[in-house]
Design a protein around this motif. Structure first.
Motif, PDB file in Angstrom:
ATOM      1  N   GLN A   1      15.703  18.548   6.783  1.00  0.00           N
ATOM      2  CA  GLN A   1      14.948  17.797   5.780  1.00  0.00           C
ATOM      3  C   GLN A   1      15.256  16.318   5.957  1.00  0.00           C
ATOM      4  N   ILE A   2      14.210  15.487   5.960  1.00  0.00           N
ATOM      5  CA  ILE A   2      14.365  14.051   6.167  1.00  0.00           C
ATOM      6  C   ILE A   2      14.249  13.319   4.833  1.00  0.00           C
ATOM      7  N   GLY A   3      15.049  12.289   4.658  1.00  0.00           N
ATOM      8  CA  GLY A   3      15.139  11.588   3.376  1.00  0.00           C
ATOM      9  C   GLY A   3      13.952  10.712   3.051  1.00  0.00           C
ATOM     10  N   GLN A   4      12.816  11.300   2.829  1.00  0.00           N
ATOM     11  CA  GLN A   4      11.617  10.594   2.360  1.00  0.00           C
ATOM     12  C   GLN A   4      11.426  10.976   0.897  1.00  0.00           C
ATOM     13  N   GLN A   5      12.173  10.306   0.008  1.00  0.00           N
ATOM     14  CA  GLN A   5      12.268  10.784  -1.369  1.00  0.00           C
ATOM     15  C   GLN A   5      10.980  10.684  -2.168  1.00  0.00           C
ATOM     16  N   ARG A   6      10.032   9.869  -1.724  1.00  0.00           N
ATOM     17  CA  ARG A   6       8.782   9.766  -2.478  1.00  0.00           C
ATOM     18  C   ARG A   6       8.018  11.089  -2.464  1.00  0.00           C
ATOM     19  N   LEU A   7       8.311  11.948  -1.518  1.00  0.00           N
ATOM     20  CA  LEU A   7       7.701  13.272  -1.491  1.00  0.00           C
ATOM     21  C   LEU A   7       8.119  14.124  -2.681  1.00  0.00           C
ATOM     22  N   PHE A   8       9.197  13.722  -3.368  1.00  0.00           N
ATOM     23  CA  PHE A   8       9.690  14.453  -4.535  1.00  0.00           C
ATOM     24  C   PHE A   8       9.486  13.667  -5.829  1.00  0.00           C
ATOM     25  N   ASN A   9       8.887  12.506  -5.731  1.00  0.00           N
ATOM     26  CA  ASN A   9       8.732  11.642  -6.894  1.00  0.00           C
ATOM     27  C   ASN A   9       7.535  12.091  -7.732  1.00  0.00           C
ATOM     28  N   PRO A  10       7.730  12.439  -9.005  1.00  0.00           N
ATOM     29  CA  PRO A  10       6.620  12.924  -9.838  1.00  0.00           C
ATOM     30  C   PRO A  10       5.464  11.946  -9.953  1.00  0.00           C
ATOM     31  N   VAL A  11       5.745  10.645  -9.941  1.00  0.00           N
ATOM     32  CA  VAL A  11       4.668   9.658 -10.019  1.00  0.00           C
ATOM     33  C   VAL A  11       3.790   9.733  -8.774  1.00  0.00           C
ATOM     34  N   TYR A  12       4.406   9.787  -7.611  1.00  0.00           N
ATOM     35  CA  TYR A  12       3.657   9.870  -6.356  1.00  0.00           C
ATOM     36  C   TYR A  12       2.897  11.189  -6.266  1.00  0.00           C
ATOM     37  N   LEU A  13       3.513  12.264  -6.709  1.00  0.00           N
ATOM     38  CA  LEU A  13       2.849  13.564  -6.667  1.00  0.00           C
ATOM     39  C   LEU A  13       1.633  13.583  -7.586  1.00  0.00           C
ATOM     40  N   ASP A  14       1.770  12.973  -8.759  1.00  0.00           N
ATOM     41  CA  ASP A  14       0.648  12.911  -9.697  1.00  0.00           C
ATOM     42  C   ASP A  14      -0.447  11.994  -9.150  1.00  0.00           C
ATOM     43  N   ALA A  15      -0.038  10.869  -8.551  1.00  0.00           N
ATOM     44  CA  ALA A  15      -1.010   9.954  -7.956  1.00  0.00           C
ATOM     45  C   ALA A  15      -1.795  10.645  -6.846  1.00  0.00           C
ATOM     46  N   LEU A  16      -1.097  11.420  -6.038  1.00  0.00           N
ATOM     47  CA  LEU A  16      -1.762  12.144  -4.957  1.00  0.00           C
ATOM     48  C   LEU A  16      -2.786  13.119  -5.508  1.00  0.00           C
ATOM     49  N   GLU A  17      -2.436  13.829  -6.565  1.00  0.00           N
ATOM     50  CA  GLU A  17      -3.360  14.778  -7.176  1.00  0.00           C
ATOM     51  C   GLU A  17      -4.590  14.067  -7.735  1.00  0.00           C
TER      52      GLU A  17
ATOM     53  N   ASP B   1      -7.679  -6.065 -14.946  1.00  0.00           N
ATOM     54  CA  ASP B   1      -7.446  -4.800 -15.638  1.00  0.00           C
ATOM     55  C   ASP B   1      -5.946  -4.490 -15.671  1.00  0.00           C
ATOM     56  N   PRO B   2      -5.347  -4.328 -16.855  1.00  0.00           N
ATOM     57  CA  PRO B   2      -3.901  -4.062 -16.925  1.00  0.00           C
ATOM     58  C   PRO B   2      -3.516  -2.686 -16.403  1.00  0.00           C
ATOM     59  N   GLY B   3      -4.517  -1.828 -16.229  1.00  0.00           N
ATOM     60  CA  GLY B   3      -4.242  -0.502 -15.691  1.00  0.00           C
ATOM     61  C   GLY B   3      -3.588   0.425 -16.696  1.00  0.00           C
ATOM     62  N   LYS B   4      -3.345   1.648 -16.250  1.00  0.00           N
ATOM     63  CA  LYS B   4      -2.699   2.659 -17.081  1.00  0.00           C
ATOM     64  C   LYS B   4      -1.532   3.272 -16.316  1.00  0.00           C
ATOM     65  N   MET B   5      -0.584   3.781 -17.065  1.00  0.00           N
ATOM     66  CA  MET B   5       0.551   4.457 -16.436  1.00  0.00           C
ATOM     67  C   MET B   5       0.075   5.731 -15.757  1.00  0.00           C
ATOM     68  N   ILE B   6       0.579   5.976 -14.568  1.00  0.00           N
ATOM     69  CA  ILE B   6       0.233   7.210 -13.860  1.00  0.00           C
ATOM     70  C   ILE B   6       0.908   8.396 -14.520  1.00  0.00           C
ATOM     71  N   LYS B   7       2.224   8.287 -14.714  1.00  0.00           N
ATOM     72  CA  LYS B   7       2.980   9.403 -15.281  1.00  0.00           C
ATOM     73  C   LYS B   7       4.315   8.902 -15.814  1.00  0.00           C
ATOM     74  N   SER B   8       4.722   9.394 -16.962  1.00  0.00           N
ATOM     75  CA  SER B   8       6.050   9.087 -17.487  1.00  0.00           C
ATOM     76  C   SER B   8       7.097   9.738 -16.591  1.00  0.00           C
ATOM     77  N   TYR B   9       8.115   8.960 -16.238  1.00  0.00           N
ATOM     78  CA  TYR B   9       9.068   9.449 -15.226  1.00  0.00           C
ATOM     79  C   TYR B   9      10.429   8.819 -15.445  1.00  0.00           C
ATOM     80  N   ASP B  10      11.439   9.654 -15.688  1.00  0.00           N
ATOM     81  CA  ASP B  10      12.783   9.155 -15.951  1.00  0.00           C
ATOM     82  C   ASP B  10      13.790   9.558 -14.884  1.00  0.00           C
ATOM     83  N   ASN B  11      13.422  10.471 -14.009  1.00  0.00           N
ATOM     84  CA  ASN B  11      14.383  11.001 -13.040  1.00  0.00           C
ATOM     85  C   ASN B  11      14.529  10.105 -11.815  1.00  0.00           C
TER      86      ASN B  11
END
Length: 336
Positions: A78-94, A268-278
């Motif tokens: 496993q390679i350390g590409q942590q954005r693959l586990f980031n909920p914000v990035y995962l939600d953005a991808l969806e 445009d101020p935009g909107k939050m993609i996802k609340s994320y604390d981890n």
């Protein structure tokens, strides 16, 4: 030893650790880049799962050898590409997959810092060992230390393997004996026409870092956790023109002056993609632990890490040779 209050045993040679603890489940490799390949291969061949920081290796051939060894041994790499586990990035991808920003048109990414990247040394004999990131023998500089994070995101979101890359790099500011570029600029082409435009430097940090994923209906900036819609109103001159035509008025229409909206950045101020604390670094290590326990790797995770490394090193080659560099077919991993 001091960090773990004496609970961990320290080794100056990883091979001695391998001899003494051959029953390890997994290891984490966080060494200088050029050391990754032989440590990874030795542990995989010993039946031990490996988590290796990005970039995978100093050369594409070494990275490919790491992948092949993982496949041959059946051990997880496993390679350390942590954005693959980031909920914000995962939600953005969806959201992108669901068409929220329309057709993907471009990914623009950048990482800017303002420091010399140099560490203090006790003596000149240790310069190349401690400041290994400055020297070509050990490092690809900005490409292997920073770019792989963001190029991985671009490949992931575009969902294609780039066909070619062109770029330019220079030692512009930190003329201190380093061999690696202190600023880079590249363009990656993809089969569907979408481009990834990447730049990085270490002499100005005003804009920081971001990946800007752009579509005809909006933009996503996952690092900032924002999504922006794009539905621009017609310029005043166009509105007047449409009104006059519909009303049967034929007169001189002032469409070439101040009636046109200037091409300035959106407000445009935009909107939050996802609340994320981890912490996504923590999440990827949790994922590695789960993969070890189940004995199953995450589909396409190694592919993402490998392609990010290949992209970074091909980009470096393009800058070094001042040429358009194509992506060789033998360095494309199939999707699982």
């Amino acid at each position: 030893m001091k960090t773990t209050n004496g609970k961990a045993k320290a080794f100056y040679d990883y091979r001695k650790m391998l001899d003494e603890f051959s029953d390890l489940d997994g290891i984490i490799i966080a060494t200088p880049l050029h050391e990754h390949v032989h440590i990874t291969i030795d542990f995989l061949n010993a039946g031990i799962h490996v988590f290796c920081e990005k970039s995978m290796a100093r050369t594409i051939e070494d990275a490919k050898q790491m992948v092949d060894t993982s496949v041959q041994t059946g051990r997880i790499l496993q390679i350390g590409q942590q954005r693959l586990f980031n909920p914000v990035y995962l939600d953005a991808l969806e959201r992108i997959r669901q068409g929220e920003i329309g057709q993907l048109t471009q990914v623009r990414a950048f990482w800017h810092r303002n420091n010399d990247w140099r560490r203090p040394i006790p003596g000149p004999e240790l310069e190349r060992k401690i400041n290994w990131r400055m020297y070509r023998e050990y490092s690809g500089g900005l490409m292997t230390e920073l770019a792989t994070y963001q190029i991985q995101v671009a490949n992931w979101f575009i969902d294609q393997v780039p066909t070619q890359v062109v770029g330019s790099g220079s030692i512009c500011f930190w003329k201190d004996g380093r061999e690696v570029y202190d600023q880079v600029a590249l363009v990656y082409d993809n089969p569907n026409g979408v481009k990834c435009i990447y730049d990085s430097m270490i002499a100005n940090k005003h804009y920081g870092l971001e990946e800007q994923i752009m579509g005809n209906l909006g933009t996503i900036e996952p690092e900032a956790n924002r999504i922006y819609s794009e539905n621009p109103p017609p310029a005043p001159g166009i509105r007047q023109l449409v009104y006059n035509i519909e009303s049967g008025i034929f007169d001189v229409i002032p469409i070439g002056g101040a009636t046109w909206l200037p091409e300035v950045a959106g407000t445009d101020p935009g909107k939050m993609i996802k609340s994320y604390d981890n912490n996504d670094t923590y999440l990827q290590l949790v994922g590695f632990t789960k993969a070890i326990k189940t004995g199953k790797h995450y589909p396409n995770l190694l592919r993402e890490g490998f392609h990010a490394t290949v992209a970074a090193l091909l980009g470096l080659q393009a800058m070094d040779t001042n040429a358009v560099v194509s992506w060789p077919a033998e360095y494309v991993m199939k999707k699982e």
